[in-house]
Design a protein around this motif. Structure first.
Motif, PDB file in Angstrom:
ATOM      1  N   LEU A   1      10.166   6.994 -12.602  1.00  0.00           N
ATOM      2  CA  LEU A   1       9.362   7.623 -11.562  1.00  0.00           C
ATOM      3  C   LEU A   1       8.453   6.628 -10.836  1.00  0.00           C
ATOM      4  O   LEU A   1       8.019   6.885  -9.715  1.00  0.00           O
ATOM      5  CB  LEU A   1       8.496   8.736 -12.161  1.00  0.00           C
ATOM      6  CG  LEU A   1       9.218   9.995 -12.641  1.00  0.00           C
ATOM      7  CD1 LEU A   1       8.244  10.885 -13.393  1.00  0.00           C
ATOM      8  CD2 LEU A   1       9.826  10.747 -11.469  1.00  0.00           C
ATOM      9  N   VAL A   2       8.149   5.514 -11.490  1.00  0.00           N
ATOM     10  CA  VAL A   2       7.170   4.575 -10.938  1.00  0.00           C
ATOM     11  C   VAL A   2       7.581   4.048  -9.562  1.00  0.00           C
ATOM     12  O   VAL A   2       6.764   4.049  -8.617  1.00  0.00           O
ATOM     13  CB  VAL A   2       6.917   3.417 -11.929  1.00  0.00           C
ATOM     14  CG1 VAL A   2       6.000   2.375 -11.312  1.00  0.00           C
ATOM     15  CG2 VAL A   2       6.316   3.967 -13.220  1.00  0.00           C
ATOM     16  N   PRO A   3       8.823   3.580  -9.356  1.00  0.00           N
ATOM     17  CA  PRO A   3       9.180   3.079  -8.024  1.00  0.00           C
ATOM     18  C   PRO A   3       9.057   4.144  -6.932  1.00  0.00           C
ATOM     19  O   PRO A   3       8.670   3.829  -5.802  1.00  0.00           O
ATOM     20  CB  PRO A   3      10.638   2.615  -8.192  1.00  0.00           C
ATOM     21  CG  PRO A   3      10.783   2.350  -9.652  1.00  0.00           C
ATOM     22  CD  PRO A   3       9.924   3.370 -10.325  1.00  0.00           C
ATOM     23  N   LEU A   4       9.376   5.403  -7.267  1.00  0.00           N
ATOM     24  CA  LEU A   4       9.265   6.461  -6.268  1.00  0.00           C
ATOM     25  C   LEU A   4       7.821   6.653  -5.838  1.00  0.00           C
ATOM     26  O   LEU A   4       7.523   6.819  -4.650  1.00  0.00           O
ATOM     27  CB  LEU A   4       9.833   7.769  -6.829  1.00  0.00           C
ATOM     28  CG  LEU A   4       9.816   8.964  -5.874  1.00  0.00           C
ATOM     29  CD1 LEU A   4      10.657   8.675  -4.644  1.00  0.00           C
ATOM     30  CD2 LEU A   4      10.309  10.224  -6.577  1.00  0.00           C
ATOM     31  N   VAL A   5       6.893   6.634  -6.799  1.00  0.00           N
ATOM     32  CA  VAL A   5       5.474   6.773  -6.475  1.00  0.00           C
ATOM     33  C   VAL A   5       5.012   5.592  -5.616  1.00  0.00           C
ATOM     34  O   VAL A   5       4.259   5.754  -4.645  1.00  0.00           O
ATOM     35  CB  VAL A   5       4.637   6.873  -7.759  1.00  0.00           C
ATOM     36  CG1 VAL A   5       3.148   6.891  -7.433  1.00  0.00           C
ATOM     37  CG2 VAL A   5       5.019   8.116  -8.550  1.00  0.00           C
ATOM     38  N   ALA A   6       5.478   4.389  -5.961  1.00  0.00           N
ATOM     39  CA  ALA A   6       5.087   3.200  -5.197  1.00  0.00           C
ATOM     40  C   ALA A   6       5.586   3.273  -3.761  1.00  0.00           C
ATOM     41  O   ALA A   6       4.832   3.001  -2.806  1.00  0.00           O
ATOM     42  CB  ALA A   6       5.626   1.949  -5.889  1.00  0.00           C
ATOM     43  N   VAL A   7       6.842   3.665  -3.572  1.00  0.00           N
ATOM     44  CA  VAL A   7       7.395   3.771  -2.226  1.00  0.00           C
ATOM     45  C   VAL A   7       6.667   4.852  -1.436  1.00  0.00           C
ATOM     46  O   VAL A   7       6.355   4.684  -0.252  1.00  0.00           O
ATOM     47  CB  VAL A   7       8.912   4.056  -2.294  1.00  0.00           C
ATOM     48  CG1 VAL A   7       9.453   4.388  -0.907  1.00  0.00           C
ATOM     49  CG2 VAL A   7       9.650   2.858  -2.861  1.00  0.00           C
ATOM     50  N   GLY A   8       6.384   5.980  -2.101  1.00  0.00           N
ATOM     51  CA  GLY A   8       5.641   7.042  -1.431  1.00  0.00           C
ATOM     52  C   GLY A   8       4.254   6.591  -1.001  1.00  0.00           C
ATOM     53  O   GLY A   8       3.769   6.963   0.071  1.00  0.00           O
ATOM     54  N   GLY A   9       3.604   5.770  -1.826  1.00  0.00           N
ATOM     55  CA  GLY A   9       2.285   5.258  -1.473  1.00  0.00           C
ATOM     56  C   GLY A   9       2.329   4.352  -0.255  1.00  0.00           C
ATOM     57  O   GLY A   9       1.468   4.431   0.631  1.00  0.00           O
ATOM     58  N   VAL A  10       3.337   3.482  -0.185  1.00  0.00           N
ATOM     59  CA  VAL A  10       3.479   2.595   0.973  1.00  0.00           C
ATOM     60  C   VAL A  10       3.724   3.406   2.243  1.00  0.00           C
ATOM     61  O   VAL A  10       3.141   3.141   3.309  1.00  0.00           O
ATOM     62  CB  VAL A  10       4.632   1.591   0.740  1.00  0.00           C
ATOM     63  CG1 VAL A  10       4.901   0.782   1.998  1.00  0.00           C
ATOM     64  CG2 VAL A  10       4.295   0.671  -0.423  1.00  0.00           C
ATOM     65  N   PHE A  11       4.571   4.421   2.139  1.00  0.00           N
ATOM     66  CA  PHE A  11       4.857   5.252   3.312  1.00  0.00           C
ATOM     67  C   PHE A  11       3.611   5.988   3.778  1.00  0.00           C
ATOM     68  O   PHE A  11       3.316   6.065   4.979  1.00  0.00           O
ATOM     69  CB  PHE A  11       5.968   6.251   2.991  1.00  0.00           C
ATOM     70  CG  PHE A  11       6.325   7.137   4.150  1.00  0.00           C
ATOM     71  CD1 PHE A  11       7.219   6.704   5.107  1.00  0.00           C
ATOM     72  CD2 PHE A  11       5.760   8.401   4.291  1.00  0.00           C
ATOM     73  CE1 PHE A  11       7.552   7.517   6.188  1.00  0.00           C
ATOM     74  CE2 PHE A  11       6.078   9.210   5.360  1.00  0.00           C
ATOM     75  CZ  PHE A  11       6.980   8.770   6.304  1.00  0.00           C
TER      76      PHE A  11
END
Length: 440
Positions: free
Chosen positions: A203-213
């Protein structure tokens, strides 16, 4: 090695029972190649137009948009290519086990399996290239930037030298990955290695990508508009890639919850299969989940078209047109992927179906378990993809409210996608019937 390839060629001419799986695999690779070349052709056309116009800004936006569409389609492409290479693993394992009993080494039977996958991929790539050439005049009729394409603009040219070998390469990697999960002993016994339990850290990469967006959409990056657009679109494409990591973990969670709460035999069988191989279950529904994600993200495009200034009117209309084209290509890939994956799972589980039927399980119970094995992850994964996509476009909800046709497009894509998956599962009922009753 040469002896192994000669033996494989001889067996290939006599394996009439594998025609179905071979045909499905070639069809999948054909669809992959056609979609890949068509997508690259669109990117090539916009790059050439940008060079010819030499005005810079507007043309660069079109290049960025076309690259993003290519990135969104690339995930279903790789997924479908991998599914085609893994098709009918159980039947291939049985043949390898028989060859081991006859004295073949593990290296020889592995070489035969890889040769089979590569042959199907090469045949599909060639057919896909022919289909691409045949459909170029139709694709050229699409209007962008106020005019249609020339066929020469859509011709990928030298890019095909990179694109065509990529299809057999995906097949090779997938075939080698499938072989690593199976060991053929000298006694001719195929032993599947137990799948590793998936971790929540996916789940960590998804949260990171969502934060950047979210940061980019909120204006936290002080950059030029075209670079901000690039950041937004690249993170959207990245989120789609990351979702393929989260999907199998989510399926495994669904399976464990269903095992604890199962109150019927079909539900228990379905849940146990989800826990046993969540990646295979994800491949059955992943294409539609990705479609839901793409449709949700692109649901704001009609609003962008409606609110565009007159000077940018072509851009708004072209965004809507590009959205439709991207969804159509992705939907075609999802449809082929669904059929291939469901047929492959039915063939791959033939031994289990026979054993369960001989132990007293009714064929109707097996069908009910298969439907629940598909429906449980389908509802959760498509729902998760839809919610994720809508969260990512939260900054643009005001525009979406003004032009709700995007929501209609989104809902229609989800409904049609789910219907495709369930229809693919139902279409392979005869394969389950034959497998279950073959030794009864």
């Amino acid at each position: 090695m040469i002896a192994a390839l000669r033996l494989w060629a001889g067996l290939a001419r006599r394996q009439g029972g594998d025609r179905l799986t071979t045909g499905l695999a070639v069809l999948a690779f054909t669809a992959v190649t056609w979609a890949l070349l068509t997508t690259l052709g669109g990117v090539h056309a916009f790059v050439e137009r940008a060079r010819a116009e030499a005005e810079g800004f507007d043309e660069l936006i079109y290049v960025v948009l076309s690259l993003t569409a290519a990135a969104l389609i690339l995930v279903p492409l790789v997924t479908l290519g991998g599914a085609a290479a893994r098709l009918a693993v159980a039947r291939r394992n049985a043949r390898m086990a028989a060859l081991r009993l006859a004295g073949a080494t593990t290296g020889q039977v592995s070489a035969m399996a890889v040769a089979e996958a590569l042959t199907q991929a090469v045949a599909g790539a060639l057919l896909g290239a022919v289909l691409h050439g045949a459909t170029l005049p139709l694709v050229a009729l699409l209007p962008f930037q106020g005019r249609t394409f020339d066929v020469a603009e859509l011709w990928v040219g030298g890019w095909a030298a990179i694109a065509l070998p990529a299809v057999p390469l995906v097949a090779l990697v997938s075939a080698l990955a499938a072989l690593r999960r199976v060991a053929i002993s000298p006694l001719g016994v195929a032993r599947r290695l137990p799948p590793k339990r998936l971790s929540w850290t996916r789940l960590v990469p998804l949260v990171a990508v969502g934060g950047v967006f979210a940061a980019a959409a909120g204006g936290m990056f002080q950059v030029e508009l075209v670079f901000l657009l690039a950041i937004l679109l690249v993170t959207l494409a990245g989120a789609m890639w990351v979702f393929t990591l989260v999907g199998p973990w989510l399926v495994s969670v669904i399976g464990r919850v269903a095992v604890r709460r199962a109150h019927s035999v079909p539900t228990l069988l379905a849940a146990r299969r989800l826990v046993d191989d969540p990646k295979a279950a994800w491949r059955s529904v992943g294409g539609v989940a990705l479609i839901a994600f793409v449709a949700g993200v692109l649901s704001v495009s009609p609003a962008m078209s409606a609110t565009a200034e007159e000077a940018d009117r072509y851009l708004g209309i072209d965004i809507a047109t590009g959205t439709a084209v991207t969804l159509v290509i992705a939907a075609l890939l999802a449809a082929v992927s669904t059929g291939v994956t469901q047929a492959g799972r039915a063939l791959d589980s033939a031994t289990e179906y026979r054993a369960l039927h001989l132990a007293g399980t009714e064929v109707g119970t097996l069908h009910a378990a298969r439907m629940r094995e598909t429906a449980l992850p389908l509802v959760v994964c498509v729902g998760g993809a839809s919610v994720t996509s809508l969260l990512m476009i939260t900054p643009y909800l005001d525009s979406l409210a003004q032009e709700p046709i995007g929501l209609v497009l989104f809902a229609g894509s989800v409904v049609v996608g789910c219907a495709l998956v369930l229809a693919g599962t139902a279409a392979s009922r005869r394969m389950v019937d034959r497998a279950a009753r073959s030794l009864a």
